[in-house]
Write a protein that holds these residues in place. Structure first.
Motif, PDB file in Angstrom:
ATOM      1  N   TYR A  61       0.829  -1.205   0.000  1.00  0.00           N
ATOM      2  CA  TYR A  61       0.000   0.000   0.000  1.00  0.00           C
ATOM      3  C   TYR A  61       0.866   1.259   0.000  1.00  0.00           C
ATOM      4  O   TYR A  61       0.582   2.227  -0.710  1.00  0.00           O
ATOM      5  N   LEU A  62       1.935   1.231   0.796  1.00  0.00           N
ATOM      6  CA  LEU A  62       2.809   2.402   0.898  1.00  0.00           C
ATOM      7  C   LEU A  62       3.535   2.663  -0.414  1.00  0.00           C
ATOM      8  O   LEU A  62       3.694   3.818  -0.827  1.00  0.00           O
ATOM      9  N   ARG A  63       3.979   1.601  -1.073  1.00  0.00           N
ATOM     10  CA  ARG A  63       4.666   1.789  -2.360  1.00  0.00           C
ATOM     11  C   ARG A  63       3.711   2.389  -3.400  1.00  0.00           C
ATOM     12  O   ARG A  63       4.084   3.251  -4.189  1.00  0.00           O
ATOM     13  N   THR A  64       2.483   1.907  -3.394  1.00  0.00           N
ATOM     14  CA  THR A  64       1.482   2.411  -4.350  1.00  0.00           C
ATOM     15  C   THR A  64       1.216   3.893  -4.122  1.00  0.00           C
ATOM     16  O   THR A  64       1.194   4.694  -5.071  1.00  0.00           O
ATOM     17  N   LEU A  65       1.018   4.295  -2.863  1.00  0.00           N
ATOM     18  CA  LEU A  65       0.744   5.696  -2.558  1.00  0.00           C
ATOM     19  C   LEU A  65       1.965   6.571  -2.826  1.00  0.00           C
ATOM     20  O   LEU A  65       1.835   7.718  -3.282  1.00  0.00           O
ATOM     21  N   SER A  66       3.163   6.029  -2.547  1.00  0.00           N
ATOM     22  CA  SER A  66       4.385   6.793  -2.803  1.00  0.00           C
ATOM     23  C   SER A  66       4.561   7.049  -4.302  1.00  0.00           C
ATOM     24  O   SER A  66       4.917   8.154  -4.725  1.00  0.00           O
ATOM     25  N   ALA A  67       4.299   6.018  -5.117  1.00  0.00           N
ATOM     26  CA  ALA A  67       4.424   6.178  -6.568  1.00  0.00           C
ATOM     27  C   ALA A  67       3.406   7.187  -7.090  1.00  0.00           C
ATOM     28  O   ALA A  67       3.710   7.996  -7.975  1.00  0.00           O
ATOM     29  N   PHE A  68       2.192   7.168  -6.538  1.00  0.00           N
ATOM     30  CA  PHE A  68       1.171   8.134  -6.935  1.00  0.00           C
ATOM     31  C   PHE A  68       1.610   9.554  -6.591  1.00  0.00           C
ATOM     32  O   PHE A  68       1.479  10.478  -7.395  1.00  0.00           O
ATOM     33  N   ARG A  69       2.134   9.719  -5.378  1.00  0.00           N
ATOM     34  CA  ARG A  69       2.610  11.038  -4.939  1.00  0.00           C
ATOM     35  C   ARG A  69       3.728  11.536  -5.858  1.00  0.00           C
ATOM     36  O   ARG A  69       3.755  12.714  -6.244  1.00  0.00           O
ATOM     37  N   ASP A  70       4.655  10.637  -6.201  1.00  0.00           N
ATOM     38  CA  ASP A  70       5.761  11.039  -7.080  1.00  0.00           C
ATOM     39  C   ASP A  70       5.240  11.529  -8.420  1.00  0.00           C
ATOM     40  O   ASP A  70       5.734  12.532  -8.978  1.00  0.00           O
ATOM     41  N   GLY A  71       4.259  10.824  -8.976  1.00  0.00           N
ATOM     42  CA  GLY A  71       3.702  11.215 -10.269  1.00  0.00           C
ATOM     43  C   GLY A  71       3.018  12.565 -10.210  1.00  0.00           C
ATOM     44  O   GLY A  71       3.190  13.415 -11.111  1.00  0.00           O
ATOM     45  N   ALA A  92       3.094  18.478 -11.316  1.00  0.00           N
ATOM     46  CA  ALA A  92       2.910  19.826 -10.768  1.00  0.00           C
ATOM     47  C   ALA A  92       4.155  20.680 -10.972  1.00  0.00           C
ATOM     48  O   ALA A  92       4.062  21.881 -11.276  1.00  0.00           O
ATOM     49  N   ILE A  93       5.329  20.069 -10.814  1.00  0.00           N
ATOM     50  CA  ILE A  93       6.587  20.816 -10.970  1.00  0.00           C
ATOM     51  C   ILE A  93       6.810  21.212 -12.424  1.00  0.00           C
ATOM     52  O   ILE A  93       7.242  22.325 -12.729  1.00  0.00           O
ATOM     53  N   ASN A  94       6.481  20.299 -13.348  1.00  0.00           N
ATOM     54  CA  ASN A  94       6.698  20.581 -14.763  1.00  0.00           C
ATOM     55  C   ASN A  94       5.737  21.634 -15.309  1.00  0.00           C
ATOM     56  O   ASN A  94       6.036  22.311 -16.297  1.00  0.00           O
ATOM     57  N   LYS A  95       4.554  21.764 -14.696  1.00  0.00           N
ATOM     58  CA  LYS A  95       3.563  22.767 -15.097  1.00  0.00           C
ATOM     59  C   LYS A  95       3.244  22.706 -16.593  1.00  0.00           C
ATOM     60  O   LYS A  95       3.188  23.710 -17.290  1.00  0.00           O
ATOM     61  N   GLY A  96       3.070  21.505 -17.116  1.00  0.00           N
ATOM     62  CA  GLY A  96       2.761  21.344 -18.535  1.00  0.00           C
ATOM     63  C   GLY A  96       1.344  21.779 -18.851  1.00  0.00           C
ATOM     64  O   GLY A  96       0.495  21.928 -17.967  1.00  0.00           O
ATOM     65  N   ASP A  97       1.055  21.935 -20.121  1.00  0.00           N
ATOM     66  CA  ASP A  97      -0.273  22.374 -20.559  1.00  0.00           C
ATOM     67  C   ASP A  97      -1.349  21.340 -20.224  1.00  0.00           C
ATOM     68  O   ASP A  97      -2.520  21.687 -20.052  1.00  0.00           O
ATOM     69  N   THR A  98      -0.940  20.058 -20.168  1.00  0.00           N
ATOM     70  CA  THR A  98      -1.921  18.989 -19.912  1.00  0.00           C
ATOM     71  C   THR A  98      -1.817  18.456 -18.484  1.00  0.00           C
ATOM     72  O   THR A  98      -2.256  17.322 -18.209  1.00  0.00           O
ATOM     73  N   ALA A  99      -1.211  19.235 -17.572  1.00  0.00           N
ATOM     74  CA  ALA A  99      -0.966  18.745 -16.198  1.00  0.00           C
ATOM     75  C   ALA A  99      -2.253  18.319 -15.504  1.00  0.00           C
ATOM     76  O   ALA A  99      -2.310  17.269 -14.853  1.00  0.00           O
ATOM     77  N   LEU A 100      -3.318  19.136 -15.618  1.00  0.00           N
ATOM     78  CA  LEU A 100      -4.571  18.826 -14.947  1.00  0.00           C
ATOM     79  C   LEU A 100      -5.152  17.511 -15.467  1.00  0.00           C
ATOM     80  O   LEU A 100      -5.587  16.642 -14.684  1.00  0.00           O
TER      81      LEU A 100
END
Length: 799
Positions: free
Chosen positions: A639-649, A654-662
């Motif tokens: 469960y922790l690995r899954t949530l950590s990977a989601f957070r990383d994504g 958010a950092i890249n601020k791409g046009d399709t980020a949302l």
């Protein structure tokens, strides 16, 4: 200095009132003592407490259960004869007895002393152990394939056909010499093709088809292959063992007839019984059947058995003859306060279990063996009547009496044991104790049929517990029996398991999953009040229904353990609770729903349908409630690995601020819900308020639901794409039609050569092939077609 007191002076005698030394009572106490409380009227119950009644085989009616000693219940259950793998018949009997025992102790609160025996010495055990020993010795001693081995197997085959296969033939056809076996078997092979003839043989002997198949296999396969190998010079030990293994069922009967008197080692029977006893209890624990409080084995009670038999003789109800001892049913039946065959008095005289062999004739057809003189090849114990062993029935009488005394509340077992076993048990015990009643309530479980037929190896519907547990879970097996009356015949079938059992399990699983999700969601809100009490007419109605269901549940169990009706009460309560949840939405009263779910789960665990004794919502868990023995890292890391990977994504987008980020973050959220959490047993149901409802369920179930939804969505998409492609092809076909110039459409090769003779400037025919002028109607049709083609041709050039 002495003080002078005049003789005429006397002190007065004081008479003191005791009340002067008591504390003064407050005024209010004095007032209360003068005022009486109004009379109190005992409440009159609107619903009388139901009384437990049990179907008693001694009366063949439901009778009120009255334990002899307060809440203490003495209960003896006939255990298995351990010589082979436990099967579905065992599951039916022992799971059902376990359910009844749990109801008595866990629901009604009786202090049950549950005693069960193991029959570890018996004709079947002795024979199986001896035959296993003989075939293994024969196999070990055989070092090569030779004519002598083939001859022995052939002789065994002829004896098998002469005795076992012939048992199904008409009486006038059973008698033939061993030299006629080959001819008769060839005739049987032809006759068995007639279905009616075969059916008549099966009526005479249900094993006829199985025995015939065994004979054919040995004759046409095992022996023929061995003879061919020997002719080819292949005479290895491996080939010899192959012949023995393929002929085992037939060869072992031959060996037993020849050498059974040479087998005298008693450890063979003990070892076989010990092996299958362990296997039996392993299977019972897999089915979540509780161990007995006291377990007895026949071989451990030999001194008590001999003493028991001696006293029956002394009391005048048994006699010795040629080293055996028989129970005198006539003397017992004629004695005051005694009755033989209380369960099935109409079965008196049946000689199915006489236990006597040789020249001796019993005094009565009903008499049965208490002690059997030993025969060659059998284990034995010394007794006043010579070497021998116990009869079948005496063991239970002795062991039950040794533990429970001269009277017990309940005796249970399968209905097939009622006569002669249980009737003989009671007669022996009442003769020994010289009492009129040894058992107060006899509880017999019903027969088990598989797909409508009695279970039998010959019918190829014989199922071991190990085999059935590879297909169904212990819970599903127990549900199959709890949904049936304990004393009725059970027909175990695919339709039962795929229908009622699966539907009930799914309904309860979904109920517990939803309630747990609602409870967890409520707790996540930090118990903040929304200023609303959530207890209105709907809640009052549901709580009233809850109490009615509890009462109906008790009535059902008091009605001779009517578990199907009790389950119906649970099912109805679950249905009404689901309706309440769906109708109330956010206004649902979590406490009411949680109380109902906990009680439903508690009752299911009471039936032994849950894994463990946990009081949580649902069926329960195998692990203990304190989490002892649980590897937190092993449990939490997926469960922790899954949530950590989601957070990383999410952080990366958010950092890249791409046009399709949302759009990409929402895609990650969907992936977490549909791809990552489902295999972990977590379901997120999106709700209108934006908060997901968290559900825990078995991963396999969630993945199945997800994959089914995907399949439906993919099918819809495929249908949509197919329609789109069909539309494209239709447009393309229409466009391709425009390639043809309208001036050429009525000229070869687009029409048959010679169809027309002349055309005008637009290409429309003027005359046919014979020079005749084209009719006006035909010309009109061609002009219409020409106009359509002209339009298509113009569109073709445009595109």
């Amino acid at each position: 200095m002495t003080r002078f007191v005049p003789s005429s002076f006397h002190l007065p005698r004081l008479r003191l009132c005791p009340a002067l030394f008591l504390p003064r009572q407050p005024r209010i106490t004095r007032q209360m003592s003068s005022i009486k409380q109004p009379a109190w009227t005992p409440p009159v119950p609107t619903q009388p407490e139901p009384i437990l009644k049990i179907y008693n085989s001694l009366t063949r009616t439901k009778t009120e259960f009255v334990p002899k000693s307060g809440r203490s219940v003495k209960w003896y259950n006939c255990g298995p004869t351990v010589y082979d793998a436990s099967h579905m018949g065992h599951a039916r009997n022992y799971v059902t007895q376990d359910v009844l025992r749990r109801i008595m102790s866990d629901y009604f609160g009786y202090d049950v002393h549950f005693v069960m025996n193991i029959t570890d010495i018996d004709d079947k055990i002795i024979k199986r152990a001896r035959q296993n020993h003989l075939i293994e010795k024969f196999r070990t001693d055989t070092v090569s394939l030779n004519e002598d081995l083939i001859s022995q197997v052939s002789t065994a085959w002829r004896g098998f056909v002469h005795k076992e296969v012939a048992a199904g033939l008409p009486s006038e056809e059973r008698v033939f010499g061993t030299d006629e076996v080959d001819t008769r078997f060839s005739q049987i092979t032809q006759l068995i093709q007639n279905k009616e003839w075969k059916q008549e043989c099966l009526k005479r002997d249900e094993k006829f088809d199985m025995n015939f198949t065994s004979a054919v296999t040995v004759r046409l396969s095992a022996l023929r292959n061995a003879e061919n190998s020997l002719k080819s010079g292949i005479a290895t030990q491996e080939e010899a063992h192959k012949l023995i293994d393929e002929s085992k069922d037939i060869l072992v009967i031959f060996l037993d007839d020849q050498y059974k008197s040479t087998v005298t080692d008693p450890s063979l029977s003990r070892n076989l019984a010990s092996y299958w006893e362990k296997s039996f209890f392993d299977d019972m624990r897999r089915l979540r059947v509780r161990d007995p409080d006291t377990l007895t084995r026949v071989t451990e009670y030999m001194p008590e058995i001999i003493t028991f038999v001696e006293k029956i003789i002394d009391n005048g109800y048994a006699y010795e003859a040629e080293g055996s001892v028989y129970f005198d049913t006539k003397a017992f039946d004629d004695a005051p306060h005694h009755d033989y065959a209380k369960l099935e008095p109409w079965s008196k005289g049946n000689r199915e279990d006489g236990g006597g062999e040789g020249k001796f004739t019993r005094r009565s057809a009903s008499d049965f063996a208490l002690w059997k003189a030993s025969k060659p090849g059998e284990p034995s114990w010394n007794s006043p009547w010579g070497a021998g062993r116990p009869g079948w029935h005496i063991e239970c009488s002795v062991m039950a009496s040794a533990i429970l005394g001269d009277n017990m509340d309940i005796h249970s077992g399968g209905i097939d044991l009622a006569f002669p076993h249980h009737d003989n048990e009671m007669a022996q015990s009442e003769a020994y104790h010289d009492c009129p009643v040894w058992v107060n309530y006899f509880v017999h479980t019903g027969h088990l049929h598989i797909e409508g037929l009695k279970m039998s190896k010959s019918l190829k519907n014989f199922i071991t517990i190990d085999e059935i547990l590879q297909k169904y879970t212990a819970r599903q097996m127990r549900l199959a029996f709890v949904t049936q009356l304990w004393n009725a015949k059970v027909d175990f079938s695919e339709s039962l398991m795929a229908g009622e059992v699966k539907n009930l399990e799914t309904t309860l699983n979904n109920f517990f999953t939803n309630v747990k999700a609602l409870v967890n969601q409520d707790r996540d809100s930090m118990l903040k009040s929304d200023g609303y009490h959530h207890y209105e007419a709907a809640e009052t109605e549901l709580v009233t229904r809850f109490h009615h269901s509890q009462h109906a549940f008790r009535i059902a169990l008091c009605d001779s353990f009517n578990t199907p009706e009790a389950l119906d009460a649970l099912r109805d309560l679950v249905s009404r609770t689901n309706t309440y949840i769906n109708s109330r939405g956010k206004a649902v009263n979590i406490n009411v729903v949680e109380n109902i779910a906990r009680w439903v789960g508690k009752m299911l665990r009471m039936f032994g349908l849950g894994e463990g004794e946990s009081s949580e919502i649902g069926w329960g868990q195998e692990a203990s409630g304190d989490g002892a023995g649980v590897d937190r890292e092993e449990v939490l890391m997926p469960y922790l690995r899954t949530l950590s990977a989601f957070r990383d994504g999410v952080r990366r987008l958010a950092i890249n601020k791409g046009d399709t980020a949302l759009k990409d973050i929402l895609a990650l959220c969907d992936k977490l819900r549909d791809e990552e959490l489902i295999p972990l047993g977590v379901a997120l149901d999106d709700q209108e308020d934006g908060k997901a409802l968290v559900k825990l369920a078995p991963p396999a179930e969630l993945m199945k639901v997800r994959d089914e939804k995907r399949a439906i969505a993919e099918a819809k998409q495929a249908k949509k794409e197919a329609a789109k492609e069909a539309e494209r092809l239709e447009r393309l076909e229409k466009l391709n039609k425009g390639r043809l110039a309208p001036t050429e459409m009525f000229k070869p090769p687009h029409v048959e050569e010679g169809a027309f003779g002349s055309w005008d400037e637009t290409g429309i025919p003027l005359t046919d092939g014979e020079g005749k002028e084209v009719s006006k109607s035909a010309k009109k049709k061609m002009q219409k077609a020409h106009a359509t083609q002209s339009r298509l041709h113009e569109e073709f050039f445009k595109k």
